[in-house]
Design a protein around this motif. Structure first.
Motif, PDB file in Angstrom:
ATOM      1  N   PHE A 374       0.962  -1.247  -0.184  1.00  0.00           N
ATOM      2  CA  PHE A 374      -0.270   0.052  -0.034  1.00  0.00           C
ATOM      3  C   PHE A 374       0.883   1.284   0.038  1.00  0.00           C
ATOM      4  O   PHE A 374       2.001   1.127   0.484  1.00  0.00           O
ATOM      5  CB  PHE A 374      -1.086  -0.153   1.044  1.00  0.00           C
ATOM      6  CG  PHE A 374      -0.511  -0.206   2.650  1.00  0.00           C
ATOM      7  CD1 PHE A 374      -0.142  -1.606   2.887  1.00  0.00           C
ATOM      8  CD2 PHE A 374      -0.260   0.787   3.392  1.00  0.00           C
ATOM      9  CE1 PHE A 374       0.350  -1.716   4.359  1.00  0.00           C
ATOM     10  CE2 PHE A 374       0.361   0.672   4.644  1.00  0.00           C
ATOM     11  CZ  PHE A 374       0.679  -0.548   5.190  1.00  0.00           C
ATOM     12  N   MET A 375       0.361   2.341  -0.458  1.00  0.00           N
ATOM     13  CA  MET A 375       1.194   3.460  -0.820  1.00  0.00           C
ATOM     14  C   MET A 375       0.525   4.817  -0.199  1.00  0.00           C
ATOM     15  O   MET A 375      -0.733   4.932  -0.495  1.00  0.00           O
ATOM     16  CB  MET A 375       1.417   3.660  -2.404  1.00  0.00           C
ATOM     17  CG  MET A 375       2.135   5.015  -2.835  1.00  0.00           C
ATOM     18  SD  MET A 375       2.299   4.963  -4.481  1.00  0.00           S
ATOM     19  CE  MET A 375       1.000   5.334  -5.353  1.00  0.00           C
ATOM     20  N   ALA A 376       1.282   5.738   0.384  1.00  0.00           N
ATOM     21  CA  ALA A 376       0.736   7.061   0.489  1.00  0.00           C
ATOM     22  C   ALA A 376       1.174   7.876  -0.447  1.00  0.00           C
ATOM     23  O   ALA A 376       2.557   8.048  -0.440  1.00  0.00           O
ATOM     24  CB  ALA A 376       1.159   7.426   2.168  1.00  0.00           C
ATOM     25  N   VAL A 377       0.366   8.674  -1.418  1.00  0.00           N
ATOM     26  CA  VAL A 377       1.004   9.794  -1.980  1.00  0.00           C
ATOM     27  C   VAL A 377       1.254  11.042  -1.422  1.00  0.00           C
ATOM     28  O   VAL A 377       0.329  11.310  -0.219  1.00  0.00           O
ATOM     29  CB  VAL A 377      -0.192  10.012  -3.275  1.00  0.00           C
ATOM     30  CG1 VAL A 377       0.129  11.224  -4.191  1.00  0.00           C
ATOM     31  CG2 VAL A 377      -0.629   8.674  -4.172  1.00  0.00           C
ATOM     32  N   ALA A 378       2.478  11.519  -1.719  1.00  0.00           N
ATOM     33  CA  ALA A 378       2.972  12.673  -0.755  1.00  0.00           C
ATOM     34  C   ALA A 378       3.384  13.925  -1.539  1.00  0.00           C
ATOM     35  O   ALA A 378       3.756  14.920  -1.129  1.00  0.00           O
ATOM     36  CB  ALA A 378       4.034  12.263   0.442  1.00  0.00           C
ATOM     37  N   MET A 379       3.069  13.797  -3.027  1.00  0.00           N
ATOM     38  CA  MET A 379       3.795  14.953  -3.845  1.00  0.00           C
ATOM     39  C   MET A 379       2.987  16.084  -3.672  1.00  0.00           C
ATOM     40  O   MET A 379       3.424  17.292  -4.220  1.00  0.00           O
ATOM     41  CB  MET A 379       3.842  14.332  -5.175  1.00  0.00           C
ATOM     42  CG  MET A 379       2.486  13.665  -5.908  1.00  0.00           C
ATOM     43  SD  MET A 379       1.559  14.818  -6.647  1.00  0.00           S
ATOM     44  CE  MET A 379       0.213  14.186  -7.102  1.00  0.00           C
ATOM     45  N   ASP A 380       1.797  16.139  -2.894  1.00  0.00           N
ATOM     46  CA  ASP A 380       1.106  17.349  -2.667  1.00  0.00           C
ATOM     47  C   ASP A 380       1.299  17.897  -1.372  1.00  0.00           C
ATOM     48  O   ASP A 380       0.626  18.945  -0.958  1.00  0.00           O
ATOM     49  CB  ASP A 380      -0.231  17.255  -2.914  1.00  0.00           C
ATOM     50  CG  ASP A 380      -0.969  16.471  -1.937  1.00  0.00           C
ATOM     51  OD1 ASP A 380      -0.498  15.395  -1.341  1.00  0.00           O
ATOM     52  OD2 ASP A 380      -2.042  16.422  -1.623  1.00  0.00           O
ATOM     53  N   LEU A 381       2.458  17.616  -0.539  1.00  0.00           N
ATOM     54  CA  LEU A 381       2.411  18.207   0.518  1.00  0.00           C
ATOM     55  C   LEU A 381       3.824  19.068   0.858  1.00  0.00           C
ATOM     56  O   LEU A 381       4.569  18.953   1.790  1.00  0.00           O
ATOM     57  CB  LEU A 381       2.675  16.935   1.514  1.00  0.00           C
ATOM     58  CG  LEU A 381       1.576  15.921   1.651  1.00  0.00           C
ATOM     59  CD1 LEU A 381       1.631  14.764   2.512  1.00  0.00           C
ATOM     60  CD2 LEU A 381       0.345  16.748   2.127  1.00  0.00           C
TER      61      LEU A 381
END
Ligand code: NAG
Ligand code: NAG
Ligand code: NAG
Ligand code: NAG
Length: 531
Positions: A374-381
């Protein structure tokens, strides 16, 4: 008579000292003891898994381990590197209260030695690995004082931090535990108020949120080192699968924000050997991982292979190390790397490529090559003002909350929870010169037309030369985003690919173009256009 008793007491006393002799070399590791990381305050993996407990003793001695009403017996045998070790596999214990004491007794030549660990809970054990964004401590994250004030409310989330260490050979135990198993408190989560010590903010927040969801004890083992590439965390078997080899690279000189230089290991397998391998005999539930920034300019092309290979190799090795007690496909969650500033990394396009390769070039997980992940997207932080540089965004709460969603679904079977942001199923070029992106999210899209950032771009090819041009959002609905690609047509060709969020920093904080109504960002993607 009194003299005789005195003499006997003296004799037994000497005997006990002899029993506990301390040696420097592994060969005389005869002190009867648990392995380094079986300690007071620890969490042992609960049912349906069986926990494994091991330690050191005198060769051939009988060892009895007492857990609640149960008794386990075994004998000390020569283990790897000729070290006398004992090991027991417990029956599965559910979380049925606690704390528990675990006592181990060795009988050797008529002398009994005991070792005791207490305040033990049965729960889920998670390993947290990676580089500096995993190491980034609670005290460095946003709302640190608030987060620290909550620590005493979570006495059953236990933490341990593995110290930085490296080795050319796989080690059977840790040489350096930075933080022993601890009950959370302001103190145990801030070390001595030194940055980059303990405890990992992402690991802590993930564990705390998991506790809120499960209400069972959570054991968190933080093992990470800033500025390290994935190759240092991979065994030789994993490296071989991707054409990488054991190599003795000199340390890399990493320049810190404050202009100090710190040396970090680059030798393949060095951290796997010293900081992961020793744990393979402990049953775990799963692992989370935040790494990839260093691989943006280091074996970047191999990452789509080396990351899944490392995950699967960790699983194989943990299965073997715990004799089948850790799931052979244990859940593995990771953070798709966040953003950074150009002063930390050049905007040469390699950062978005690493994000893509973190998914084995699928754009989403789990997928065929990365099962049970599973993955957490973080490119908007993005957090350009972070005191330790934009490469270390301070919002670890959002990252942990996104990881938790994935964990609920993948690790805890909550099929009703969808942890994913919207991803298009198709991109179709219309005769009028638009590209229609069709999404099948279970929730409506929340789209913002962005002006400042090159959000969607299109690959166009003229006379054999291809380049990316920005395609503005023309309109959108609950299920579609329609891009204006007429500019591309003027160049006399059809759009070939659309890619999204393909930049070092694709948007300002939580302001990317596409989310769903749960606030989950659409991950970066690369999709072929049907003409
Ligand atoms: C050593 O322990 C065993 C088993 O726990 C026990 O039966 C025995 O009496 C003990 N011996 C001594 C000397 O305490
Ligand atoms: C620079 O930062 C590193 C890591 O945070 C720290 O160990 C070091 O003491 C700092 N040096 C100075 C001069 O502030
Ligand atoms: C720990 O795991 C390793 C690797 O599978 C194995 O060789 C070793 O015997 C195990 N140690 C113990 C004490 O079980
Ligand atoms: C920090 O706390 C404030 C106030 O409770 C909250 O609005 C904000 O979302 C928190 N920040 C993070 C990153 O959790």
């Amino acid at each position: 008579m009194i003299r005789l008793v005195g003499f006997l007491v003296f004799f037994i006393f000497v005997g006990v000292i002899g029993e506990n002799e301390q040696c420097d070399t592994d060969n005389c590791h005869v002190k009867f003891a648990f392995a380094s990381y079986y300690q007071d305050n620890m969490v042992l993996q609960r049912a349906p898994h069986k926990s494994v407990i091991w330690g050191y003793g005198k060769l051939d001695a009988k060892v009895t381990v007492l857990v609640m009403q149960d008794e386990y017996t075994t004998h000390v045998q020569l283990g790897t590197s000729n070290i006398p070790v004992w090991s027991v596999t417990l029956k599965p214990y559910n979380y049925i209260g606690g704390p528990h004491k675990i006592q181990a007794i060795q009988e050797h030549n008529g002398v009994n030695s005991t070792a005791l660990i207490s305040n033990i809970m049965f729960g889920d054990v998670w390993v947290c690995g990676g580089q500096s964004n995993m190491k980034f401590t609670v005290a460095m994250a946003f709302n640190a004082s608030y987060e620290l004030s909550l620590a005493p409310k979570y006495p059953n989330v236990r933490v341990m931090t593995v110290g930085d260490d490296r080795s050319n050979e796989p080690l059977h135990d840790f040489k350096n535990l930075e933080q022993p198993w601890s009950v959370p408190s302001k103190h145990s989560l801030t070390g001595d108020n030194v940055e980059w010590t303990y405890f990992s903010s992402l690991c802590w927040l993930y564990g705390r949120y998991l506790y809120d969801f499960l209400k069972v004890p959570i054991g968190l083992v933080s093992s990470n080192w800033g500025g390290t590439p994935i190759e240092t965390w991979s065994s030789t078997d994993a490296l071989k699968k991707c054409g990488l080899h054991l190599c003795d690279e000199p340390d890399f000189k990493l320049e810190m924000r404050n202009r100090t230089i710190t040396k970090v290991p680059r030798s393949n397998s060095a951290l796997w050997n010293a900081m992961i391998h020793p744990m393979l005999n402990m049953t775990i539930k799963g692992a989370i991982w935040y790494q990839g920034e260093t691989n943006y300019d280091y074996h970047n092309a191999e990452y789509a292979c080396s990351f899944p290979a490392m995950i699967n190799d960790w699983r194989d090795k943990w299965l073997e190390g715990t004799r089948g007690q850790t799931d052979k496909k244990f859940p593995f969650g990771f953070v798709q790397i966040s953003t950074t500033t150009e002063s930390d990394r050049p905007n040469d396009g390699q950062y978005p490529v690493i994000r893509w390769r973190q998914t084995a070039n699928y754009g989403y997980v789990p997928n065929e090559k990365m099962r049970n992940t599973f993955m957490a997207v973080a490119m908007d932080l993005a957090d350009n003002d972070s005191p330790t540089g934009g490469i270390h965004p301070r919002d670890k709460q959002t990252v942990a909350a996104r990881l938790l969603l994935g964990s609920m679904r993948v690790a805890y079977g909550r099929k009703d929870i969808n942890p994913d942001g919207p991803l298009p199923q198709s991109a179709v070029h219309t005769p009028a010169g638009y590209v229609v992106l069709s999404y099948q999210d279970d929730q409506p899209l929340v789209v913002t037309k962005q002006q400042d950032f090159a959000i969607f771009d299109v690959e166009v090819c003229c006379d054999g030369e291809c380049s990316m041009v920005v395609a503005p959002i023309a309109s959108y609905s609950n299920r579609h985003v329609i891009l204006d690609t007429r500019k591309c047509l003027e160049k006399g060709d059809s759009p070939k690919f659309i890619r999204y969020a393909w930049a070092l920093t694709p948007c300002e904080y939580k302001k990317c173009s596409v989310y769903n109504t749960r606030g989950l960002p659409g991950p970066p993607f690369y999709i072929e256009v049907k003409n």
